[in-house]
Design a protein around this motif. Sequence first.
Motif, mmCIF file in Angstrom:
data_model
loop_
_atom_site.group_PDB
_atom_site.id
_atom_site.type_symbol
_atom_site.label_atom_id
_atom_site.label_comp_id
_atom_site.label_asym_id
_atom_site.label_seq_id
_atom_site.Cartn_x
_atom_site.Cartn_y
_atom_site.Cartn_z
ATOM 1 N N LYS A 186 26.778 -0.761 -6.809
ATOM 2 C CA LYS A 186 27.249 0.570 -7.157
ATOM 3 C C LYS A 186 26.308 1.610 -6.587
ATOM 4 N N PHE A 187 26.829 2.832 -6.482
ATOM 5 C CA PHE A 187 25.993 3.941 -6.045
ATOM 6 C C PHE A 187 26.314 5.193 -6.843
ATOM 7 N N GLU A 188 25.338 6.086 -6.865
ATOM 8 C CA GLU A 188 25.502 7.366 -7.520
ATOM 9 C C GLU A 188 25.958 8.384 -6.485
ATOM 10 N N VAL A 189 26.916 9.214 -6.858
ATOM 11 C CA VAL A 189 27.395 10.272 -5.974
ATOM 12 C C VAL A 189 26.361 11.393 -5.950
ATOM 13 N N LYS A 190 25.873 11.687 -4.752
ATOM 14 C CA LYS A 190 24.922 12.782 -4.579
ATOM 15 C C LYS A 190 25.658 14.099 -4.363
ATOM 16 N N GLY A 191 26.805 14.027 -3.682
ATOM 17 C CA GLY A 191 27.595 15.224 -3.422
ATOM 18 C C GLY A 191 28.882 14.874 -2.700
ATOM 19 N N ILE A 192 29.773 15.855 -2.576
ATOM 20 C CA ILE A 192 31.031 15.702 -1.854
ATOM 21 C C ILE A 192 31.007 16.667 -0.685
ATOM 22 N N LEU A 193 31.371 16.174 0.486
ATOM 23 C CA LEU A 193 31.373 16.962 1.710
ATOM 24 C C LEU A 193 32.801 17.122 2.210
ATOM 25 N N SER A 194 33.131 18.283 2.725
ATOM 26 C CA SER A 194 34.428 18.516 3.351
ATOM 27 C C SER A 194 34.223 19.486 4.492
ATOM 28 N N GLY A 195 34.963 19.270 5.571
ATOM 29 C CA GLY A 195 34.845 20.180 6.700
ATOM 30 C C GLY A 195 35.861 19.871 7.776
ATOM 31 N N LYS A 196 35.933 20.770 8.743
ATOM 32 C CA LYS A 196 36.839 20.558 9.865
ATOM 33 C C LYS A 196 36.447 19.285 10.587
ATOM 34 N N LYS A 197 37.449 18.478 10.848
ATOM 35 C CA LYS A 197 37.217 17.192 11.505
ATOM 36 C C LYS A 197 36.443 17.370 12.812
ATOM 37 N N SER A 198 36.736 18.430 13.538
ATOM 38 C CA SER A 198 36.117 18.645 14.846
ATOM 39 C C SER A 198 34.601 18.775 14.773
ATOM 40 N N ALA A 199 34.062 19.261 13.659
ATOM 41 C CA ALA A 199 32.615 19.436 13.524
ATOM 42 C C ALA A 199 31.966 18.422 12.590
ATOM 43 N N PHE A 200 32.757 17.729 11.807
ATOM 44 C CA PHE A 200 32.223 16.848 10.762
ATOM 45 C C PHE A 200 31.382 15.719 11.359
ATOM 46 N N HIS A 242 36.454 14.345 4.909
ATOM 47 C CA HIS A 242 35.721 14.374 3.644
ATOM 48 C C HIS A 242 34.716 13.234 3.619
ATOM 49 N N GLY A 243 33.659 13.413 2.861
ATOM 50 C CA GLY A 243 32.663 12.366 2.720
ATOM 51 C C GLY A 243 32.018 12.400 1.353
ATOM 52 N N ILE A 244 31.581 11.238 0.928
ATOM 53 C CA ILE A 244 30.840 11.113 -0.323
ATOM 54 C C ILE A 244 29.388 10.888 0.057
ATOM 55 N N GLN A 245 28.511 11.805 -0.339
ATOM 56 C CA GLN A 245 27.084 11.597 -0.121
ATOM 57 C C GLN A 245 26.596 10.574 -1.130
ATOM 58 N N ILE A 246 25.914 9.568 -0.631
ATOM 59 C CA ILE A 246 25.454 8.459 -1.460
ATOM 60 C C ILE A 246 24.023 8.711 -1.915
ATOM 61 N N GLY A 247 23.824 8.656 -3.222
ATOM 62 C CA GLY A 247 22.487 8.800 -3.793
ATOM 63 C C GLY A 247 21.878 7.425 -4.029
ATOM 64 N N ARG A 248 21.414 7.194 -5.243
ATOM 65 C CA ARG A 248 20.800 5.902 -5.582
ATOM 66 C C ARG A 248 21.827 4.784 -5.476
ATOM 67 N N THR A 249 21.345 3.607 -5.114
ATOM 68 C CA THR A 249 22.218 2.435 -5.021
ATOM 69 C C THR A 249 21.632 1.286 -5.835
ATOM 70 N N TRP A 250 22.525 0.402 -6.283
ATOM 71 C CA TRP A 250 22.130 -0.793 -7.012
ATOM 72 C C TRP A 250 22.961 -1.960 -6.494
ATOM 73 N N LYS A 251 22.325 -3.035 -6.090
ATOM 74 C CA LYS A 251 23.016 -4.274 -5.707
ATOM 75 C C LYS A 251 23.236 -5.089 -6.966
ATOM 76 N N LEU A 252 24.418 -5.654 -7.104
ATOM 77 C CA LEU A 252 24.682 -6.549 -8.222
ATOM 78 C C LEU A 252 24.253 -7.952 -7.819
ATOM 79 N N LYS A 253 23.485 -8.585 -8.693
ATOM 80 C CA LYS A 253 23.011 -9.939 -8.419
ATOM 81 C C LYS A 253 23.303 -10.795 -9.630
ATOM 82 N N PRO A 254 24.179 -11.735 -9.533
ATOM 83 C CA PRO A 254 24.950 -12.085 -8.337
ATOM 84 C C PRO A 254 26.155 -11.157 -8.185
#
Length: 148
Positions: A47-61, A87-99
Amino acid sequence: MSIKPKYADLIFSGAKTVELRRVCPKLKPGDLVLVYASGPRMALIGKFEVKGILSGKKSAFYDEFGASSGISRAEFNSYFSGVATAHGIQIGRTWKLKPETSLNVLRRRFEGFHPPQSYRYLLEFEHASLTASQGNESTASTQGRLNA
Protein backbone atom coordinates in the motif's frame (compact mmCIF):
# COMPACT_ATOMS: atom_id res chain seq x y z
CA MET A 1 -5.94 -0.24 -7.07
CA SER A 2 -4.96 -2.64 -9.85
CA ILE A 3 -1.51 -1.94 -11.27
CA LYS A 4 0.58 -3.99 -13.69
CA PRO A 5 3.29 -5.88 -11.78
CA LYS A 6 6.26 -4.11 -13.37
CA TYR A 7 4.85 -0.70 -12.38
CA ALA A 8 3.87 -1.89 -8.91
CA ASP A 9 7.44 -3.09 -8.36
CA LEU A 10 8.72 0.36 -9.43
CA ILE A 11 6.46 1.97 -6.82
CA PHE A 12 7.87 -0.17 -4.02
CA SER A 13 11.46 0.28 -5.17
CA GLY A 14 10.96 4.07 -4.98
CA ALA A 15 11.63 4.58 -8.72
CA LYS A 16 7.98 5.41 -9.53
CA THR A 17 6.50 8.26 -7.50
CA VAL A 18 3.58 9.18 -9.78
CA GLU A 19 0.84 6.71 -10.76
CA LEU A 20 -0.82 7.88 -13.97
CA ARG A 21 -4.59 7.82 -14.49
CA ARG A 22 -6.81 8.79 -17.44
CA VAL A 23 -9.63 9.81 -15.07
CA CYS A 24 -9.03 12.02 -12.05
CA PRO A 25 -9.13 9.75 -8.99
CA LYS A 26 -11.39 10.70 -6.09
CA LEU A 27 -8.53 10.66 -3.61
CA LYS A 28 -7.02 13.21 -1.30
CA PRO A 29 -3.67 13.57 0.46
CA GLY A 30 -3.40 11.11 3.33
CA ASP A 31 -5.62 8.45 1.76
CA LEU A 32 -4.18 4.95 1.70
CA VAL A 33 -4.19 2.91 -1.51
CA LEU A 34 -3.82 -0.87 -1.45
CA VAL A 35 -1.92 -2.12 -4.50
CA TYR A 36 -3.13 -5.23 -6.30
CA ALA A 37 -0.58 -6.45 -8.86
CA SER A 38 -2.58 -7.69 -11.84
CA GLY A 39 -1.79 -10.80 -13.91
CA PRO A 40 0.22 -12.84 -14.03
CA ARG A 41 1.12 -12.06 -10.38
CA MET A 42 -2.47 -11.57 -9.13
CA ALA A 43 -1.77 -10.59 -5.53
CA LEU A 44 -2.22 -7.77 -3.04
CA ILE A 45 1.37 -6.65 -2.57
CA GLY A 46 1.41 -3.43 -0.56
CA LYS A 47 0.00 0.00 0.00
CA PHE A 48 0.96 3.62 -0.35
CA GLU A 49 -0.11 6.95 1.06
CA VAL A 50 -1.41 9.58 -1.35
CA LYS A 51 0.87 12.60 -1.26
CA GLY A 52 -1.19 14.61 -3.75
CA ILE A 53 -3.27 14.58 -6.94
CA LEU A 54 -1.89 16.05 -10.15
CA SER A 55 -3.83 17.15 -13.23
CA GLY A 56 -2.71 18.99 -16.32
CA LYS A 57 -2.73 19.26 -20.07
CA LYS A 58 -1.49 16.03 -21.56
CA SER A 59 0.91 17.94 -23.81
CA ALA A 60 2.92 19.24 -20.83
CA PHE A 61 2.28 16.54 -18.22
CA TYR A 62 4.95 14.11 -19.42
CA ASP A 63 7.61 16.83 -19.50
CA GLU A 64 6.95 17.60 -15.85
CA PHE A 65 6.19 14.15 -14.40
CA GLY A 66 7.31 11.57 -16.98
CA ALA A 67 10.58 10.76 -15.24
CA SER A 68 8.61 9.94 -12.07
CA SER A 69 6.02 7.78 -13.85
CA GLY A 70 8.12 4.79 -14.86
CA ILE A 71 6.99 4.84 -18.51
CA SER A 72 8.39 6.07 -21.81
CA ARG A 73 6.94 8.98 -23.76
CA ALA A 74 5.59 6.53 -26.36
CA GLU A 75 3.81 4.52 -23.61
CA PHE A 76 2.48 7.78 -22.14
CA ASN A 77 1.11 8.93 -25.50
CA SER A 78 -0.52 5.56 -26.10
CA TYR A 79 -2.08 5.44 -22.61
CA PHE A 80 -3.47 8.98 -22.83
CA SER A 81 -4.63 8.72 -26.45
CA GLY A 82 -8.00 10.41 -26.87
CA VAL A 83 -7.90 12.52 -23.71
CA ALA A 84 -6.77 16.12 -23.29
CA THR A 85 -6.06 16.04 -19.54
CA ALA A 86 -3.64 13.72 -17.75
CA HIS A 87 -3.91 12.89 -14.06
CA GLY A 88 -1.50 11.40 -11.57
CA ILE A 89 -1.38 10.25 -7.99
CA GLN A 90 1.72 11.42 -6.14
CA ILE A 91 2.96 8.53 -4.04
CA GLY A 92 4.08 9.21 -0.49
CA ARG A 93 5.08 6.53 2.01
CA THR A 94 4.91 2.92 0.87
CA TRP A 95 4.55 -0.39 2.69
CA LYS A 96 5.21 -3.86 1.21
CA LEU A 97 2.95 -6.60 2.49
CA LYS A 98 4.89 -9.63 3.65
CA PRO A 99 3.76 -12.08 2.60
CA GLU A 100 1.79 -10.93 -0.41
CA THR A 101 -1.86 -12.02 -0.44
CA SER A 102 -2.74 -14.05 -3.52
CA LEU A 103 -6.01 -13.73 -5.39
CA ASN A 104 -6.99 -17.22 -4.19
CA VAL A 105 -6.54 -16.19 -0.55
CA LEU A 106 -8.46 -12.94 -1.13
CA ARG A 107 -11.35 -14.93 -2.59
CA ARG A 108 -11.36 -17.32 0.37
CA ARG A 109 -11.37 -14.41 2.84
CA PHE A 110 -13.91 -12.25 1.01
CA GLU A 111 -16.67 -14.17 -0.71
CA GLY A 112 -17.28 -12.85 -4.21
CA PHE A 113 -14.03 -10.83 -4.27
CA HIS A 114 -13.00 -9.59 -7.70
CA PRO A 115 -9.90 -7.46 -8.28
CA PRO A 116 -10.84 -3.91 -9.24
CA GLN A 117 -10.54 -2.88 -12.89
CA SER A 118 -9.17 0.45 -11.69
CA TYR A 119 -9.85 0.94 -7.97
CA ARG A 120 -12.50 0.44 -5.31
CA TYR A 121 -13.02 1.72 -1.79
CA LEU A 122 -12.52 -0.56 1.21
CA LEU A 123 -14.37 -0.59 4.46
CA GLU A 124 -12.25 -0.23 7.60
CA PHE A 125 -12.76 -3.89 8.58
CA GLU A 126 -11.61 -5.03 5.11
CA HIS A 127 -8.38 -3.05 5.45
CA ALA A 128 -7.84 -4.38 8.97
CA SER A 129 -8.40 -7.95 7.81
CA LEU A 130 -6.02 -7.59 4.87
CA THR A 131 -3.17 -6.08 6.87
CA ALA A 132 -3.65 -7.67 10.32
CA SER A 133 -0.81 -10.16 9.93
CA GLN A 134 1.65 -7.58 8.66
CA GLY A 135 2.99 -6.26 11.95
CA ASN A 136 4.20 -2.70 12.53
CA GLU A 137 6.27 -2.58 9.36
CA SER A 138 3.28 -2.42 7.06
CA THR A 139 0.65 -0.64 9.12
CA ALA A 140 -0.11 3.04 9.05
CA SER A 141 -2.79 5.38 10.25
CA THR A 142 -6.09 4.45 8.68
CA GLN A 143 -7.51 7.95 8.88
CA GLY A 144 -8.98 9.03 5.60
CA ARG A 145 -10.37 6.74 2.97
CA LEU A 146 -8.94 3.34 2.22
CA ASN A 147 -8.67 2.42 -1.44
CA ALA A 148 -7.82 -0.76 -3.29
